[in-house]
Design a protein around this motif. Sequence first.
Motif, PDB file in Angstrom:
ATOM      1  N   UNK A   1      32.994  94.044  51.458  1.00 53.99           N
ATOM      2  CA  UNK A   1      33.126  93.314  50.193  1.00 53.99           C
ATOM      3  C   UNK A   1      31.779  93.127  49.508  1.00 53.99           C
ATOM      4  N   UNK A   2      31.844  92.847  48.222  1.00 53.25           N
ATOM      5  CA  UNK A   2      30.631  92.522  47.461  1.00 53.25           C
ATOM      6  C   UNK A   2      30.334  91.026  47.504  1.00 53.25           C
ATOM      7  N   UNK A   3      31.366  90.237  47.722  1.00 52.90           N
ATOM      8  CA  UNK A   3      31.249  88.786  47.819  1.00 52.90           C
ATOM      9  C   UNK A   3      32.171  88.335  48.950  1.00 52.90           C
ATOM     10  N   UNK A   4      31.746  87.309  49.701  1.00 52.12           N
ATOM     11  CA  UNK A   4      32.646  86.697  50.671  1.00 52.12           C
ATOM     12  C   UNK A   4      32.807  85.219  50.330  1.00 52.12           C
TER      13      UNK A   4
ATOM     14  N   UNK B   1      20.836  85.701  55.348  1.00 55.75           N
ATOM     15  CA  UNK B   1      19.533  86.351  55.504  1.00 55.75           C
ATOM     16  C   UNK B   1      19.606  87.835  55.202  1.00 55.75           C
ATOM     17  N   UNK B   2      20.782  88.428  55.419  1.00 54.53           N
ATOM     18  CA  UNK B   2      20.973  89.855  55.134  1.00 54.53           C
ATOM     19  C   UNK B   2      21.261  90.132  53.662  1.00 54.53           C
ATOM     20  N   UNK B   3      21.389  89.068  52.864  1.00 52.28           N
ATOM     21  CA  UNK B   3      21.577  89.251  51.422  1.00 52.28           C
ATOM     22  C   UNK B   3      23.005  89.269  50.945  1.00 52.28           C
ATOM     23  N   UNK B   4      23.977  88.877  51.792  1.00 55.27           N
ATOM     24  CA  UNK B   4      25.369  88.845  51.353  1.00 55.27           C
ATOM     25  C   UNK B   4      25.577  87.735  50.332  1.00 55.27           C
ATOM     26  N   UNK B   5      26.277  88.045  49.266  1.00 52.88           N
ATOM     27  CA  UNK B   5      26.631  87.046  48.259  1.00 52.88           C
ATOM     28  C   UNK B   5      27.813  86.233  48.770  1.00 52.88           C
ATOM     29  N   UNK B   6      27.699  84.894  48.693  1.00 58.80           N
ATOM     30  CA  UNK B   6      28.735  84.057  49.284  1.00 58.80           C
ATOM     31  C   UNK B   6      28.972  82.792  48.464  1.00 58.80           C
ATOM     32  N   UNK B   7      30.225  82.339  48.478  1.00 60.80           N
ATOM     33  CA  UNK B   7      30.585  80.993  48.067  1.00 60.80           C
ATOM     34  C   UNK B   7      31.191  80.318  49.290  1.00 60.80           C
TER      35      UNK B   7
END
Length: 256
Positions: free
Chosen positions: A169-172, A198-204
């Motif tokens: 996914x692009x966002x989780x 830390x790995x740069x995943x975009x999250x809400x």
Amino acid sequence: MTAPLLAIRNLSKVYGEIPVVDRVSLDVARGEIVMVIGPSGAGKSTLLRCVNRIEAPSEGEVVLDGVNMAGEMRNGKLVPDPATATARKRRRIGMVFQRFNLFAHLSALDNVAIGPRRVLGMKPAEARALAAEQLARVRLSDHVAKRPAQLSGGQQQRVAIARAMAMKPEVILFDEPTSALDPELVGEVLAVIRTLAEDGMTMMVVTHEMRFAREVGSRVVFMESGRVVADMPPAKFFSDSGNPRVAEFLARFHAS
């Protein structure tokens, strides 16, 4: 300015005559971790479910990297997507729930591999290799053959995170991912989410873990009665938000 990866515009969800989410607008930049907090019934979980289109918003829109999650604009009007297009777009937004929602009859490996195989069309061997990679990422390489009943709650939630990651996914979106866990298991799940950050995943992330929100979040969004009451960096939110309602919430939270 760089366009946001995720743009939420005037999003509302009304049940009957009650607005559970009320005209929420948020931008989430690529690599940003937005912590969503607030009292019970504030609309936090419903917001995430509307972003991922598990529930259709009553109004407003969600745009992911320039693509409207609800349909396509034609001659200035939004033409709703058919179900197949909605499903295809939803793959781009991962979701981790309070409850783990794992298949009880499948091993951890197969729980993670089933999405890439059935939805992304990967060959079984390729899907299982990807699943093994994602389970290693959440520190479960020694448990790939176990079924959910053989795993602790924290381990099950980590399988659920690996399952979300396997769909690339692009966002989780995380909906209170530790609320169903015993206190001693919370840390292992938060550690995995911290690593993703830390790995740069975009999250809400909807959470009641205030220390985690302060340490890991790029921003804190405070919701109440379906609305965004405050949106600011964690350092300001937790030290001097200037918002009396935020101060009251934090005082009550720390007193409980």
